[in-house]
Design an enzyme around this catalytic site. Structure first.
Site, PDB file in Angstrom:
ATOM      1  N   HIS A 141     -12.397   4.178  -0.106  1.00 34.09           N
ATOM      2  CA  HIS A 141     -12.619   3.460   1.260  1.00 34.09           C
ATOM      3  C   HIS A 141     -13.434   2.049   0.717  1.00 34.09           C
ATOM      4  CE1 HIS A 141     -12.172   6.830   4.090  1.00 34.09           C
ATOM      5  NE2 HIS A 141     -11.125   6.184   4.056  1.00 34.09           N
TER       6      HIS A 141
ATOM      7  N   ARG B  14     -10.439  17.148   7.065  1.00 31.97           N
ATOM      8  CA  ARG B  14     -11.129  17.485   6.014  1.00 31.97           C
ATOM      9  C   ARG B  14     -12.701  18.009   6.471  1.00 31.97           C
ATOM     10  NH1 ARG B  14     -10.273  11.978   3.513  1.00 31.97           N
ATOM     11  NH2 ARG B  14      -7.918  12.147   2.432  1.00 31.97           N
TER      12      ARG B  14
ATOM     13  N   ASN C 194       0.772  -1.124   0.033  1.00 30.99           N
ATOM     14  CA  ASN C 194       0.144  -0.023  -0.051  1.00 30.99           C
ATOM     15  C   ASN C 194       0.681   1.249   0.163  1.00 30.99           C
ATOM     16  OD1 ASN C 194      -1.853   2.146   0.620  1.00 30.99           O
ATOM     17  ND2 ASN C 194      -2.478   1.122   2.407  1.00 30.99           N
TER      18      ASN C 194
ATOM     19  N   GLU D  63      -8.356  -4.155   5.366  1.00 33.10           N
ATOM     20  CA  GLU D  63      -8.533  -3.745   3.881  1.00 33.10           C
ATOM     21  C   GLU D  63      -7.166  -4.850   3.253  1.00 33.10           C
ATOM     22  OE1 GLU D  63      -8.374   0.131   5.238  1.00 33.10           O
ATOM     23  OE2 GLU D  63      -9.131   0.424   3.127  1.00 33.10           O
TER      24      GLU D  63
ATOM     25  N   ARG E  12      -2.682  -1.923  -3.313  1.00 27.53           N
ATOM     26  CA  ARG E  12      -3.972  -1.006  -3.182  1.00 27.53           C
ATOM     27  C   ARG E  12      -3.736   0.243  -4.049  1.00 27.53           C
ATOM     28  NH1 ARG E  12      -4.989   3.750   1.256  1.00 27.53           N
ATOM     29  NH2 ARG E  12      -6.956   4.282   0.276  1.00 27.53           N
TER      30      ARG E  12
END
Ligand code: AMP
Length: 377
Positions: free
Chosen positions: A179, A240, A7, A363, A90
């Site tokens: 996601h 964010r 990743n 994940e 990923r």
């Protein structure tokens, strides 16, 4: 079969080596601060950690060193690089093209580079990481698992913005969602817990970490999700802002005398929990301060939870109800007070039929399983 999951972030590479037959991770770690003088690899093997401080000027050197660690006589878990049988990567953005994971060939690699136009911060590191692993592990199959792929089942009514249609055609402006691997993983895990096939369940999956998103998963498919063209849309996140009135971009730009790009940067990096509290983007810090009576920390928490609740309400409407709401990632899995408050608030509008579950997201495990499914064929 041993599968290495990679990743690549903007200055780091996370890795995990899975043994599919034993269903365990043999080793894992992170190469951090790539390109910086203080770069290092933190490597884990059977609950022991080894930190190797080493100059990693680029992804190539980082992956070369990860491969060395995996085969190291003391810290390694493999005899040689040949014992890595496949690699899963990923990749954040696969545009509208990649609706599931794929084996990487020249064409796929070029398209990952092409979609950098939609994910300029995320796809270039993945592209560079894949090129480096192809060089260092030349004869094995590599698979791309896209964050956007799971959301490609969203209907037009959910993914189109109310903007001129030509902008969608010209610049691919639409909602993509992110996601996806995490939402897919916890939806499957929830189905196992509820002892029902995912195809018979309506689930609302809430990935609440430093980045946050919520997905409506109807009968195993994403039908709506809170992140949009970029990961900025939707929930309040660590730094964010999530949903705001789009007119604010020019308003803030004019008032603060900064460019539109700088406003976007402010919305991505200086807003959310950090911006509201003025303290931190880390939930642990905010909980501590809120407990001591800090009003801004409490405000940040209240806005965060209210936005989550509002989206849950929206997705209940989108699916005409839900069997369960699932909380996952750093905040979703660990912060009891948020689960308690959501449970209390949701009781009022959900009734007792809808369960509230916390599920640990993995994940990397799903990337390893996707890779296995594709390479075994
Ligand atoms: P993630 O992006 O999934 O690593 O999640 C990061 C967020 O989870 C940060 O806001 C952390 O403060 C929060 N987090 C992680 N572990 C805990 C914990 N044990 N208690 C409270 N918050 C946590």
């Amino acid at each position: 079969m041993n599968i290495l999951v990679i990743n690549c972030g903007s200055s780091s590479i996370k890795y995990q080596l899975f043994c599919i037959e034993k269903k365990i991770a043999l080793a894992s770690g992170i190469a951090e601060k790539i390109g910086d003088e203080s770069s290092r690899i933190i490597h884990h093997k059977s609950n022991k950690t080894f930190t190797k401080s080493i100059n990693l000027p680029d992804y190539f050197k980082a992956i070369e060193n990860i491969a060395e660690l995996l085969t190291d006589s003391e810290w390694g878990v493999l005899e040689s690089k040949k014992n890595v049988h496949a690699i899963g990567h990923r990749v954040v953005h696969g545009g509208e093209e990649f609706k599931s994971s794929v084996i990487i060939n020249k064409y796929v690699l070029n398209r990952i580079k092409f979609y950098s136009k939609l994910a300029p911060l995320h796809n270039p590191p993945a592209y560079n990481g894949i090129k480096a692993t192809m060089h260092i592990f030349p004869h094995i199959k590599q698979v791309a698992v896209f964050d956007t792929a799971f959301h490609q089942t969203m209907p037009e009514e959910a993914f189109m913005y109310g903007l001129p249609y030509r902008l969608y055609k010209k610049y691919c402006i639409r909602r993509y969602g992110f996601h996806g691997t995490s939402h897919r993983y916890v939806a499957q895990a929830a189905a196992e817990m509820l002892k029902k096939p995912v195809q018979k369940l309506k689930l609302i999956t809430c990935h609440l970490g430093n980045g946050c998103s919520i997905t409506a998963v109807k009968y195993g498919k994403s039908v709506d999700t809170s992140m949009g063209f970029t990961p900025l849309e939707g929930l309040i996140m660590g730094t964010r802002c999530g949903d705001v009135d789009p007119a604010l971009v020019s308003f803030i730009s004019e008032k603060e005398k900064i460019s539109a790009e700088e406003v976007t940067n402010l919305m991505n990096r200086k807003s959310g929990l950090l911006g509201l509290s003025g303290i931190s983007n880390d939930m642990r810090d905010l909980l501590e301060k809120a407990n001591k009576g800090d009003k801004r920390a409490k405000l940040a928490l209240d806005v965060f939870i209210y936005r989550v609740k509002k989206y849950i309400g929206a997705y209940l409407a989108a699916m005409n109800g839900a069997d369960a709401v699932i909380l996952t990632a750093g905040i979703g899995e660990n912060v009891g007070i948020i689960k308690k408050r959501l449970a209390k608030e949701m009781n009022a509008f959900l009734g007792r039929r809808t369960k509230l579950l916390s599920i640990h997201t993995e994940e990397e495990r799903l990337i390893a399983l996707d890779t296995f499914e594709l390479v075994k064929k």
